[in-house]
Motif scaffolding. Structure first.
Motif, PDB file in Angstrom:
ATOM      1  N   VAL A  10       2.330  -1.730  -9.501  1.00 45.10           N
ATOM      2  CA  VAL A  10       3.101  -0.809 -10.345  1.00 45.10           C
ATOM      3  C   VAL A  10       4.082  -0.052  -9.460  1.00 45.10           C
ATOM      4  O   VAL A  10       3.942   0.016  -8.236  1.00 45.10           O
ATOM      5  CB  VAL A  10       2.186   0.184 -11.098  1.00 45.10           C
ATOM      6  N   GLY A  11       5.069   0.548 -10.085  1.00 47.74           N
ATOM      7  CA  GLY A  11       6.035   1.385  -9.376  1.00 47.74           C
ATOM      8  C   GLY A  11       6.839   0.627  -8.348  1.00 47.74           C
ATOM      9  O   GLY A  11       7.307   1.222  -7.378  1.00 47.74           O
ATOM     10  N   ARG A  12       7.078  -0.671  -8.575  1.00 50.19           N
ATOM     11  CA  ARG A  12       7.832  -1.486  -7.621  1.00 50.19           C
ATOM     12  C   ARG A  12       9.280  -1.613  -8.073  1.00 50.19           C
ATOM     13  O   ARG A  12       9.580  -1.715  -9.275  1.00 50.19           O
ATOM     14  CB  ARG A  12       7.216  -2.885  -7.498  1.00 50.19           C
ATOM     15  N   GLY A  13      10.196  -1.610  -7.129  1.00 44.89           N
ATOM     16  CA  GLY A  13      11.604  -1.758  -7.434  1.00 44.89           C
ATOM     17  C   GLY A  13      12.004  -3.211  -7.580  1.00 44.89           C
ATOM     18  O   GLY A  13      11.316  -4.116  -7.110  1.00 44.89           O
ATOM     19  N   GLU A  72       5.922   1.666  -1.767  1.00 42.72           N
ATOM     20  CA  GLU A  72       5.825   0.827  -2.954  1.00 42.72           C
ATOM     21  C   GLU A  72       4.767  -0.262  -2.811  1.00 42.72           C
ATOM     22  O   GLU A  72       4.114  -0.635  -3.794  1.00 42.72           O
ATOM     23  CB  GLU A  72       7.197   0.215  -3.274  1.00 42.72           C
ATOM     24  N   ASN A  73       4.599  -0.785  -1.608  1.00 44.41           N
ATOM     25  CA  ASN A  73       3.596  -1.855  -1.435  1.00 44.41           C
ATOM     26  C   ASN A  73       2.167  -1.332  -1.479  1.00 44.41           C
ATOM     27  O   ASN A  73       1.217  -2.106  -1.376  1.00 44.41           O
ATOM     28  CB  ASN A  73       3.835  -2.619  -0.134  1.00 44.41           C
ATOM     29  N   LYS A  74       1.997  -0.006  -1.640  1.00 44.06           N
ATOM     30  CA  LYS A  74       0.670   0.568  -1.779  1.00 44.06           C
ATOM     31  C   LYS A  74       0.392   1.028  -3.223  1.00 44.06           C
ATOM     32  O   LYS A  74      -0.638   1.623  -3.483  1.00 44.06           O
ATOM     33  CB  LYS A  74       0.513   1.782  -0.845  1.00 44.06           C
ATOM     34  N   ARG A  75       1.319   0.765  -4.097  1.00 45.98           N
ATOM     35  CA  ARG A  75       1.175   1.247  -5.476  1.00 45.98           C
ATOM     36  C   ARG A  75       0.512   0.178  -6.349  1.00 45.98           C
ATOM     37  O   ARG A  75       1.084  -0.890  -6.595  1.00 45.98           O
ATOM     38  CB  ARG A  75       2.538   1.630  -6.054  1.00 45.98           C
ATOM     39  N   TYR A  76      -0.677   0.490  -6.796  1.00 48.84           N
ATOM     40  CA  TYR A  76      -1.434  -0.412  -7.665  1.00 48.84           C
ATOM     41  C   TYR A  76      -2.022   0.387  -8.822  1.00 48.84           C
ATOM     42  O   TYR A  76      -2.366   1.569  -8.664  1.00 48.84           O
ATOM     43  CB  TYR A  76      -2.573  -1.091  -6.908  1.00 48.84           C
ATOM     44  N   PRO A 135       2.460  -2.016 -16.766  1.00 51.10           N
ATOM     45  CA  PRO A 135       2.936  -2.971 -17.779  1.00 51.10           C
ATOM     46  C   PRO A 135       1.834  -3.922 -18.269  1.00 51.10           C
ATOM     47  O   PRO A 135       1.993  -4.530 -19.314  1.00 51.10           O
ATOM     48  CB  PRO A 135       4.028  -3.748 -17.026  1.00 51.10           C
ATOM     49  N   LYS A 136       0.743  -3.999 -17.530  1.00 52.63           N
ATOM     50  CA  LYS A 136      -0.317  -4.933 -17.909  1.00 52.63           C
ATOM     51  C   LYS A 136      -1.345  -4.308 -18.834  1.00 52.63           C
ATOM     52  O   LYS A 136      -1.733  -4.901 -19.847  1.00 52.63           O
ATOM     53  CB  LYS A 136      -0.998  -5.472 -16.652  1.00 52.63           C
TER      54      LYS A 136
END
Length: 733
Positions: A95-98, A83-87, A111-112
């Motif tokens: 993106v794609g963060r819990g 997740e910390n690599k999802r941009y 979302p942006k």
């Protein structure tokens, strides 16, 4: 275990590069920017040294071999993008963060900006791509896509890698893949991953055709993985050994230089994108590679490694060299803040111990990452040459064994200063004459691209006046002609004329990174007995060519003449320990040691001058003189025996041998008269004389009478006979 900067997430970003016809703009990391196609100071930055490859470590340092990994063992059981690599690839938003303990979805919409994202793999075990490549599974993921392991059933079931995209709906990522397909098949270098093919396969979700690069499988570990493994092995956040890091740089630079030689730019070098397999390094992940004249494709880079002008001016050879410097810095120091506080700078030697210890290495990195692209190394070959010189210094200091090498920019030291034999009554190590030093220091090699180079090669005059006349009559004026006139004027002692010639040379210089005018400025200042001004000029040269020994020798003698013995000793020692052919450094180091009261250290340096050197005898004579002269604690009996033994082994003419014998016996006589402090049992001899007052008097009488017979004038002969009569002991005859 402390957190390493190599554990921090690095995000590959992209920009639309400036087009040559558009005006320059400010730009940002993720938005289109404008600029010029021919960037200032980078017009000549396409040359590179030949792409030959030697063993890893340049024959100077051993680098641990990385075993080639079994391809099947590299397949990931659960291929998920952390997740910390999802941009978002469009705006850089997370993106794609819990949230609240819930896992984030690998698929969705930003979302942006509303850009769709999908981080799921597109190929699975058993898939047959293009009817040829059988997929075994995912092995890694990077800034531009998943990487899959496959077997090529059409070519002996060889292992290959298929590189896809993280987000197939992203036009920018697709453009990068097309970019790879267009020209990467042309790349042929042992240190660059080989591209075999470009194929397509239907997406399991959208059914659209996705593109994949087919490339060779490189089994090994990335430099980032090796650095992290080193941290685990030593149990603390410790960087890789500096020699190993430099060895990596010397493998990376020829590969980058090869790309530049075929008009390609790598753009996104970082530790993740270099793999060591066995004893070989390879550049991988070529998604950011572009043509030097490409102003259309998106420009990919990684924060903390990218040059500051990238968004404004686009990519260039200079920006590639910048990434090499940053990569070496991240691997060799605990570089906390390299994406923030030190995003475009380096910590100085005052805060980074490695840089304080290895100043030449720091200066290589400082020039490679200079804020002004025009002041960086002009090519990967130039940087590699300087980095090789630095590696020689590092290994010489680390092992205690010299690591000499041939300079590509300076001539050899044909003469030495401060190394001549001294006459009777003179200091064992007299201070060198500044004007003589300025005429002896090595000169930069003639630039063969200078339009007057051929004319200079035909000039055979050696006397300063004849040389001035020949140079003044040269058919073409040029920087080289003017610089050679500066040297000739210095040898004439006409420093005003030398300064005028240097001013003319500076007006002809077109490359802002040309350091040669500073070198000659330093020579003029040295000859004019302005050692501090000379130090400043030579220090600028050291910044430009940090792997060279000549600037360090010049800095050392300037520091000595300015009275800074600590700096002089440190720099003389660096030169001498690296290359024993620089005998000027040995005599300089011995002089500085004597000035600091380190008599034994001075003798040790002089005794280390090799027998193959033309100054070996002078060094031994100086050592004998020092041993025979009273220090702060007086002369020790062992010094007398050492001096006598060394003298007996030297091949000297009769007069010099006799004079030195007299000095040693005079020292022994003084020692005996003072009560034989620290003396051993009686009966021991020095130069055939027992260490007693009577026997030493006889020995000195013989020396003085022998010198009287060799005297050049009657006055000298009479004085020596008087000395012989005065020292002769009373006898019955």
């Amino acid at each position: 275990m402390p957190t390493s900067v190599l554990n921090m997430t690095t995000v590959t970003q992209y920009i639309v590069p400036p087009k040559p016809e558009e005006p320059a703009g400010t730009g940002s990391d993720s938005n289109p920017v404008t600029g010029t196609g021919a960037f200032p100071g980078t017009g000549r930055r396409t040359s590179s040294r030949a792409a030959g490859r030697g063993s890893l470590g340049a024959g100077l340092v051993e680098v641990p071999v990385v075993p080639v990994r079994d391809p099947a063992s590299a397949v990931l059981e659960d291929p998920v993008v952390a997740e910390n690599k999802r941009y978002c690839t469009n705006c850089g938003e997370k993106v794609g963060r819990g949230t609240d303990g819930e896992k984030g979805s690998p698929e969705g919409v930003c979302p942006k900006c509303g850009q769709a994202f999908n981080f799921r793999p597109r190929l699975y075990q058993g898939d047959l791509v293009a009817g040829q490549y059988e997929v075994l599974g995912c092995i890694a993921y990077g800034g531009l896509g998943w990487i899959y392991l496959a077997k090529d059933h059409n070519v002996s079931d060889r292992w290959v890698v298929l590189k896809g995209m993280i987000d197939t709906g992203d036009a920018t990522s697709m453009a990068a893949a097309v970019n790879e397909r267009r020209f990467l098949a042309e790349v042929e270098h042992p240190n660059v991953v080989k591209i075999y093919n470009f194929v397509q396969h239907p997406d399991p979700f959208t059914k659209a055709m996705n593109g994949y690069i087919v490339m060779e499988y490189v089994g090994g570990q990335s430099l980032r993985q090796l650095a992290l493994q080193h941290h685990r092995d030593v149990g603390r956040a410790e960087p890789l050994p500096i020699g190993q890091v430099i060895a990596y740089g010397l493998e990376i630079l020829p590969a980058m230089g090869y790309l530049h030689s075929v008009d390609m730019l790598y753009c996104d070098l970082k530790p993740d994108n270099v793999i060591q397999s066995g004893e070989q390094l390879k550049l991988i992940d070529l998604g950011a590679v572009r043509r030097v004249d490409d102003y259309e494709s998106p420009l990919f880079f990684t924060a903390g490694y990218a040059a500051p002008e990238l968004a404004r001016e686009g990519a260039s050879v200079a920006s590639d060299i910048y990434t090499v410097g940053r990569t070496l810095a991240v691997l060799s120091i605990e570089f906390a803040g390299y994406t923030s506080r030190y995003k475009h700078t380096l910590p100085g030697p005052d805060v980074e111990p490695l840089f304080a210890l290895f100043g030449s290495y720091y200066r290589v990195l400082k020039r490679a990452t200079h804020a002004d692209p025009a002041k960086r190394f002009t090519s990967c070959g130039e940087m590699a040459d300087q980095l090789t010189g630095v590696l020689r210094e590092v290994m010489a200091l680390g092992t205690g064994k010299p690591r000499p090498g041939v300079s590509t920019v300076f001539g050899v030291e044909t003469r030495s200063f401060g190394a001549g034999l001294t006459a009777e009554g003179e200091p064992a190590l007299p201070a060198p004459d500044p004007l003589e030093v300025a005429t002896i220091l090595p000169l930069p090699l003639v630039d063969t691209t200078d339009h007057a180079a051929a004319a200079l090669a035909s000039i055979t005059a050696t006397e300063p006046a004849e040389l001035v006349a020949a140079l003044s009559a040269a058919p073409q004026d040029s920087v080289e002609v003017r610089l050679r006139l500066v040297k000739a004027r210095i040898e004439q002692g006409d420093l005003r004329a030398a300064s005028a010639e240097l001013g003319s040379a500076r007006r002809l210089v077109v490359d802002p990174a040309d350091w040669r005018p500073d070198w000659f400025h330093g020579l003029i200042a040295l000859a004019g007995r302005a050692p501090q001004a000379a130090r400043e000029a030579f220090d600028r040269v050291y910044d430009a060519v940090p792997g060279e020994l000549a600037p360090k020798l010049a800095l050392a003698v300037s520091a000595e003449l300015a009275g800074d013995m600590f700096a002089a000793a440190r720099t003389y020692e660096l030169v001498w320990r690296t290359d024993r052919s620089y005998v000027s450094a040995a005599f300089g180091l011995a002089r500085v040691y004597m000035a600091q009261g380190a008599r034994a250290s001075a003798i040790e340096v002089l005794e280390a001058v090799p027998e193959t050197s033309s100054h070996h005898v002078a060094a031994q004579v100086a050592a004998i003189k020092i041993k025979a002269r009273r220090g702060e604690t007086g002369v020790a009996e062992q010094d007398l025996h050492d001096a006598a033994g060394r003298l007996e082994r030297l091949a000297l003419d009769a007069e010099r041998r006799t004079r030195l014998s007299a000095e040693v016996l005079e020292a022994a006589y003084t020692w005996v008269k003072s009560g034989r402090p620290g003396g051993g049992p009686p009966g021991r001899k020095v130069l055939g004389c027992e260490l007693s007052e009577r026997e030493l008097r006889f020995g000195l009488e013989r020396c003085y009478r022998a010198l009287a017979r060799l005297a050049a004038t009657a006055e000298q002969r009479h004085a020596l006979v008087d000395k012989a009569n005065a020292i002769r002991p009373r006898t019955l005859t």
